[in-house]
Design a protein around this motif. Structure first.
Motif: not given
Length: 231
Positions: A11-17, A60-61, A154-157, A164-178
């Motif tokens: 979901s985090a990755w998709l939000l970034g995309l 972001y992470a 960020l607030l959602w994560s 740690v999971k919040s950081a992982a979700l933000m990392l996934a979100f950032g990768l989604g924007t790539w």
């Protein structure tokens, strides 16, 4: 990280995309500057684009780790439900913004302008970025640019109640924007024109809006989870 977290990471990755078009509005000019920094015709600009985006995603992470501590602090209190409700409402606001129906979210971006005033002079010293290390540092600073989309995710994560999971979700979100950021940096105006089409923006906005509504605490989440386990 357990398998149960794979849907959240997806979901985090998709939000970034889906929010990639908004990211271009914030960083598109800098992406063009990075492309022009390298000698023309030598294909040397793509390492700068990768370095910049890597620095941005890592920032972001880091933000996820820091703000995840807030969620961890209230993980076993009623305040967590309040945090999750606020995060879901911000995602709804982001969906409305992406679709072009309401621009109130831009007022929230003003909250981060104080920090950005201190970071912006540092980022200017790195321009034009001509080396990978400069691009990496520039991305790390630019990741703190006031952005309603980043604040929403960020607030959602952070509302997950685990730093740690919040950081992982933000990392996934950032990768989604790539995909969008790199494709635009390499392909130029063609990709940007596609992302600016109203139909594309509305589709992305509706999906983010739907995710925000689904994220609101309530019995609907238990019904969906129960339905999934039952089938």
């Amino acid at each position: 990280m357990s398998v149960d977290w794979l849907p959240a990471l997806a979901s985090a990755w998709l939000l970034g995309l889906l929010g990639g078009g908004h990211c271009l509005g914030m960083c598109g000019g800098l992406m063009g500057a990075l492309s022009l920094a390298a000698a023309p015709g030598q294909g040397r600009h793509w390492p700068l684009l990768v370095g910049y985006n890597l620095g941005r995603v890592l920032s972001y992470a880091l933000a996820g780790l820091l703000f995840g501590g807030l969620g961890l602090a209230v993980a076993h209190t009623p305040a967590l439900a309040v945090l999750r409700t606020l995060a879901a409402l911000l995602l709804v606001a982001m969906g409305l913004y992406l679709a072009g129906w309401w621009h109130g979210l831009t007022r929230i971006e003003a909250l981060g302008r104080g920090l950005w005033r201190h970071l912006q002079p540092l980022s200017r010293r790195l321009l034009p970025a001509r080396t990978l290390s400069q691009a990496l540092a520039l991305g790390g600073l630019w990741g703190w640019l006031p952005c309603g989309l980043v604040y929403s995710v960020l607030l959602w994560s952070a509302a997950q109640g685990d730093a740690v999971k919040s950081a992982a979700l933000m990392l996934a979100f950032g990768l989604g924007t790539w995909p969008v950021m790199l494709a635009t940096g390499l392909a130029g105006q063609g990709m940007l024109a596609v992302l600016r089409r109203r139909g594309v923006r509305m589709a992305a906005g509706l999906l983010v809006l739907g995710f925000g509504l689904w994220s609101l605490p309530g019995p609907h989440q238990h019904w969906l989870m129960g339905w999934g386990h039952g089938h």
